[in-house]
Design an enzyme around this catalytic site. Sequence first.
Site, PDB file in Angstrom:
ATOM      1  N   GLY A  61    -124.042   4.046 -24.681  1.00 25.54           N
ATOM      2  CA  GLY A  61    -123.373   5.238 -25.190  1.00 25.54           C
ATOM      3  C   GLY A  61    -121.903   5.189 -24.811  1.00 25.54           C
ATOM      4  CD  GLN A  66    -117.514   7.303 -21.263  1.00 20.40           C
ATOM      5  OE1 GLN A  66    -118.251   7.418 -22.232  1.00 20.40           O
ATOM      6  NE2 GLN A  66    -117.873   6.626 -20.185  1.00 20.40           N
ATOM      7  CB  CYS A 108    -121.089   6.634 -15.942  1.00 25.13           C
ATOM      8  SG  CYS A 108    -119.739   7.349 -16.912  1.00 25.13           S
ATOM      9  CG  LEU A 109    -120.031   2.071 -20.122  1.00 18.71           C
ATOM     10  CD1 LEU A 109    -119.737   1.908 -21.603  1.00 18.71           C
ATOM     11  CD2 LEU A 109    -120.516   0.765 -19.512  1.00 18.71           C
ATOM     12  CG  HIS A 150    -124.303  10.181 -19.580  1.00 17.90           C
ATOM     13  ND1 HIS A 150    -124.544   9.770 -18.292  1.00 17.90           N
ATOM     14  CD2 HIS A 150    -123.092   9.636 -19.911  1.00 17.90           C
ATOM     15  CE1 HIS A 150    -123.530   9.043 -17.869  1.00 17.90           C
ATOM     16  NE2 HIS A 150    -122.644   8.932 -18.828  1.00 17.90           N
ATOM     17  CD  GLU A 151    -122.400   8.685 -23.688  1.00 15.01           C
ATOM     18  OE1 GLU A 151    -121.180   8.890 -23.525  1.00 15.01           O
ATOM     19  OE2 GLU A 151    -123.030   7.847 -23.021  1.00 15.01           O
ATOM     20  CG  HIS A 154    -118.630  11.274 -20.701  1.00 10.08           C
ATOM     21  ND1 HIS A 154    -117.979  11.140 -19.500  1.00 10.08           N
ATOM     22  CD2 HIS A 154    -119.588  10.308 -20.715  1.00 10.08           C
ATOM     23  CE1 HIS A 154    -118.516  10.138 -18.808  1.00 10.08           C
ATOM     24  NE2 HIS A 154    -119.503   9.622 -19.528  1.00 10.08           N
TER      25      HIS A 154
END
Length: 190
Positions: A61, A66, A108-109, A150-151, A154
Site C-alpha cells: 500500500g 508518503q 510502514c514504508l 492503514h493507508e 496516512h
Amino acid sequence: MSVTQAIPETTAPAAPLLPILVVPDPVLRKHARAVTPADYDEVRALIPSMFATMYAAPGIGLAAPQVGRLLRVIVVDVAPDKVPAPLALVNPEVIAASEDKCSREEGCLSLPDQYAEVVRPSWVKVRYQDENGAKQEVEADGLLATCLQHEIDHLNGVQFVDYLSPLKRNILLRKLAKELKDQKERRGRK
Ligand code: K1U
Ligand code: ZN
C-alpha cells in the site's frame, strides 16, 4: 498525415519512482486535502508513479502524503506476488466497520523495518472515487481491511505507531532513529 503509433507495453516508459518520506518528516503528520475535479489530471499522472513506487519498495500500500503529495489518494495491492490486484482509491472514506476487531502485524514504508501488532476493525466498507471520478465502494476483510485502514490513516496524518502504548512506540521510534543514523554514517564512509 500524422500517424499515432501505440507504444508496445515492453517499450512504454515506466512511471517515475517517487522518494518515500520517512518519519519524522512533518509532511507525514499533515491532513491531506480532498481531490476535486480540477485535480484529476494530476491524480491520473500520480497514480501510476505511486503503484511503481509501492511495487519497487516493495509494499502492499502507499498513500500520497508518503510521497509528499497532500492529496487524498491511496493505492493498494495486497497480493503483489500472486495475481496482481491493484486498486487506486481517490477520496476514500470508511463508511462502515465491524465491531469485531483483529490484531495484525503492520509495517510502514515511512518507518522502514519496524513492525508491530495493531488492533483494528476486522471488516470495513470504504467509499471512494476511481481515477475517472466514478463513485465506488469496496468491502474488505483480512489483510486488505487492515491495509485500507492503514493507508486512510496516512491521509489524516496518523501512523500505526499511534495505536501502540507510549512505551512500545518510543522503543520502536528510537530503534528507527538509530538505524537511520547508522545507515547515514555507513553511507558517509563510502
Ligand atoms: O503504508 C505503507 O507504508 C505501506 C505498508 C502497508 C501495510 C503493511 C502491513 C499492514 C498494513 C499496511 C507496507 O506495505 S509495509 C511492507 C509490507 O508490509 C510488505 C512488503 C512486501 C510484501 C509484503 C508486505
Ligand atoms: Zn504506512
